[in-house]
Design an enzyme around this catalytic site. Structure first.
Site, PDB file in Angstrom:
ATOM      1  N   THR A 131       0.810  -1.217   0.000  1.00  0.00           N
ATOM      2  CA  THR A 131       0.000   0.000   0.000  1.00  0.00           C
ATOM      3  C   THR A 131       0.840   1.263   0.000  1.00  0.00           C
ATOM      4  OG1 THR A 131      -0.154  -0.068   2.414  1.00  0.00           O
ATOM      5  CG2 THR A 131      -1.918  -1.135   1.167  1.00  0.00           C
ATOM      6  N   CYS A 132       2.035   1.191   0.583  1.00  0.00           N
ATOM      7  CA  CYS A 132       2.870   2.387   0.654  1.00  0.00           C
ATOM      8  C   CYS A 132       3.370   2.822  -0.718  1.00  0.00           C
ATOM      9  CB  CYS A 132       4.067   2.146   1.576  1.00  0.00           C
ATOM     10  SG  CYS A 132       3.593   1.929   3.304  1.00  0.00           S
TER      11      CYS A 132
END
Length: 725
Positions: A692-693
């Site tokens: 997700t980062c």
């Protein structure tokens, strides 16, 4: 006294009574009236009287003691056929009806008779029996006595009716009306005059280019009015025109501005006076709209052409350097979209970061020591909040304006964006964790909103931290999944608060307050409350608070209920969390205290921090990059996008949350996201994964479309996003 004289006197007294009733109920036609016995007067003596019986007793006193001495000039209202019901009938009649409409347009729309247009049919109880004229009418500073839905529909029916003669009569009639109004525009103190303006501004055909010259005359007419007249019109915009109609007015003004723009790809400043005049009127409507309960959407005011051709550097520099008196569309910020304002903030950030780096390099040379051009945040994972608080409280405002770089102590790696995003994700998760006790979940909103914990006894520096985090996120282009009610963003921008601001924070209480204000019986007997309220802490302790001095001894009544509601809203949204929010806003303004932020609306600020709910998945497809064996032509990619496009919006949001940690998207849409799909090995039973980062989807090369669908849906249904990307 003879019988005739007695009857004449009775008729005269009856007429006085009717005129005083009109005068005290609605006022005269002069909005600069100086008669304290007239509601149009700024110093009206009976402004607080709402009971009809009490009003009648005052009228009897005036008639008995003064006769007609304190009567203003109250003109009888004539009967006009220019009403929605009559116009509908003429349309239904066809041939003869169209002819009647033509006469109506010429005799009413183009003359002084427009004063009486859209008045209700004659009420036998409110007319003088002998001369058949109506004395009563509803027309004052708040209410123009118009149903604007009817006005808009009537003008629309007329302008779209079949018949060349009728169509040819419309614009000349409006031009005639404008010519009449222009003669006294600067000096008018007449409500009827302003009422005619309000009728004309609802003419929907102003959106057509052939009416642009006529529309501009109406715009210039507005600018000729004195400030008090404009204030009354804007009060009508706020209180009387429904948002459905005001939206149409805003739209055709924006169409006019667009049509007046030069055809070149970039607009050089300053624009024509025509555009400035139209934008100024639009700005006054925007200010009135801010105060409406039923608001026109902020996006309706955006002008697409101006945003497409916006010269950022020129507009920004002219706005900041106010001593040059050069034009900037930033002074008409309601026209600028949230995306344009976001880019302006980025430009401002770049300027400030560049200046900060220059200052840092210069100071570094002076002291002969290297100074980082970045704001470097070194934190330990197991002491994340405390380390963040300590570093941010020590940082100067110049440090906070620098580009942020995050280092997790004891971990290698260069922060190219992913580490920074992970930091924001983790610190937000921890601060909103119930164990910290800083925020409480709002159960009325199904636990979707967080509010400041009134009974929090810890350090206020933690609130300053989260305020600073919000500011840093904006300036470093990171979207946060913070779930505040919209009133928080209004408070951050120092906007005044009203009862409606309870809506998405405590909707049940808001409804209760409206019921209290509308209750027709005895409030004191039914509610049995005082000006003291109570709330429970997270530990179950009940705390009692007086809304005013000796509030526990002051009963709530019909007379003081408005004060009670006002004091309750002030306590609930401001005073009860005063210290908490002061620290929170101080942290936010340490990063975001700039003139550009004065351009932003609360809705736009929320979108800047939390992203947007609206999106189109096709935009994400266009911006996607592929790696490790995948490309846009890979069969698995064709399957994947077919599956995604077949999903409902809710399932697409889950996919976004799986890949990015949130279902919110940046202002401007999904095309502004960096998204990569990488091949996660050959066909297998492994589920897809996501970073997700970095916005990376790791997808095995499944051999069948149905298998890919089953695996990706299983992954997104059984994972929980981090709440931030």
């Amino acid at each position: 006294m003879s019988q005739n004289t007695k009857e004449e006197m009775e008729q005269k007294v009856s007429l006085w009574f009717q005129k005083y009733y009109q005068q005290l109920q609605n006022g005269c036609d002069n909005f600069s009236c100086k008669n304290e016995f007239c509601r149009s007067c700024a110093d009206f003596r009976y402004v607080n009287i709402t009971d009809t019986n009490e009003l009648v007793s005052k009228i009897i006193m005036l008639v008995s003691n003064y006769g007609d001495r304190y009567l203003c000039k109250i003109e009888p209202i004539e009967c006009s056929k220019f009403r929605i019901g009559k116009i509908r009938k003429y349309i239904d009649w066809g041939g003869d009806g169209v002819y009647q409409l033509e006469e109506l347009v010429e005799e009413d729309l183009g003359t002084d008779r427009l004063d009486y247009a859209f008045q209700p049919p004659i009420n036998l109880e409110s007319k003088e029996k002998q001369n058949k004229t109506i004395l009563f009418r509803k027309l004052n500073r708040i209410d123009p006595g118009l149903d604007f839905v009817d006005v808009f529909e009537a003008l629309q029916l007329i302008s779209t009716a079949q018949g060349n003669d009728l169509q040819n009569a419309i614009e000349p009639s409006i031009v005639n009306q404008l010519s009449i109004l222009e003669k006294t525009a600067k000096t008018t103190t007449s409500f009827q005059y302003l009422r005619r303006f309000a009728i004309l501004i609802c003419f929907h055909a102003f959106s057509k280019k052939e009416f642009s010259t006529t529309l501009y005359r109406l715009i210039k007419l507005y600018h000729l009015l004195n400030p008090e007249a404009k204030e009354i019109l804007n009060t009508w915009f706020e209180r009387s025109i429904p948002s459905s109609i005001l939206t149409k007015v805003v739209t055709f003004l924006n169409i006019f501005i667009t049509n007046e723009m030069p055809q070149s790809r970039e607009i050089y400043l300053p624009p024509s006076q025509t555009i400035i005049d139209a934008s100024t009127l639009l700005g006054d409507i925007f200010v009135a709209n801010r105060k409406k309960n039923d608001k026109v959407k902020v996006e309706t005011f955006y002008n697409e052409k101006i945003n497409q051709t916006f010269n950022y550097k020129e507009n920004y520099n002219n706005f900041i350097n106010k001593n040059t008196n050069k034009f900037s569309f930033c002074n008409f910020s309601f026209i600028l979209s949230a995306q344009t304002k976001s880019k302006l903030l980025t430009l401002e950030s770049q300027y400030k970061m560049r200046n900060s780096m220059r200052e840092t390099m210069f100071n570094s040379l002076l002291i002969n020591e290297p100074i980082s051009p970045y704001f470097v945040l070194i934190v330990r994972r197991d002491h994340l909040v405390q380390d963040s608080v300590n570093s941010i409280l020590r940082a100067s405002k110049n440090d906070l304006k620098k580009k942020l770089k995050v280092v997790f102590e004891g971990e290698d790696g260069v922060d190219e964006g992913g580490v920074k995003k992970e930091f924001f994700q983790l610190v937000v998760q921890q601060i909103f964790d119930p164990k910290y006790g800083m925020f409480v979940e709002n159960e009325e909103m199904n636990k979707t909103n967080f509010w400041f914990n009134k009974s929090y006894i810890g350090e206020m520096g933690s609130y300053r931290l989260i305020g600073t985090i919000l500011g840093l996120a904006i300036y470093n282009s990171v979207i946060l999944d913070v779930r505040f009610p919209s009133v928080v963003y209004k408070k951050l921008l120092n906007r005044p608060l009203v009862l409606e601001d309870l809506h998405d924070y405590r909707p049940e209480i808001e409804r209760g307050m409206w019921q209290l204000l509308a209750y027709e019986g005895s409030v004191e007997e039914i509610y049995m409350r005082t000006f003291q309220i109570s709330y429970k802490t997270v530990f179950g302790e009940e705390i009692f608070v007086n809304l005013k001095k000796n509030g526990d001894k002051i009963p709530l009544t019909n007379e003081n209920r408005e004060e009670y509601v006002k004091l309750f809203v002030e306590w609930e949204l401001n005073k009860s969390i005063e210290k908490h929010f002061l620290a929170f806003r101080k942290g936010f303004e340490s990063v975001c205290g700039s003139e550009v932020f004065s351009l932003i609306e609360p809705e736009e600020l929320e979108a800047l921090i939390c992203g947007d709910h609206e999106f189109e998945m096709k935009d994400l497809k266009k911006s996607t990059k592929y790696r490790d064996g995948y490309n846009s032509g890979s069969i698995q990619m064709k399957w994947l996008w077919d599956i995604i496009f077949s999903w409902t919006k809710e399932k697409q949001k889950k996919f976004l949350a799986f890949c990015f940690g949130t279902d919110r998207v940046p202002i401007g849409g999904l095309s502004n996201l960096r998204f990569t799909i990488t091949r996660g090995g050959p066909d297998s039973e492994i589920l897809p994964k996501a970073s997700t980062c970095y916005g990376i989807l790791i997808l095995p090369a499944y051999s069948e479309k149905e298998k890919l669908k089953r695996k990706i849906e299983l992954a997104i249904e059984n994972s929980q996003g981090f709440g931030l990307f």
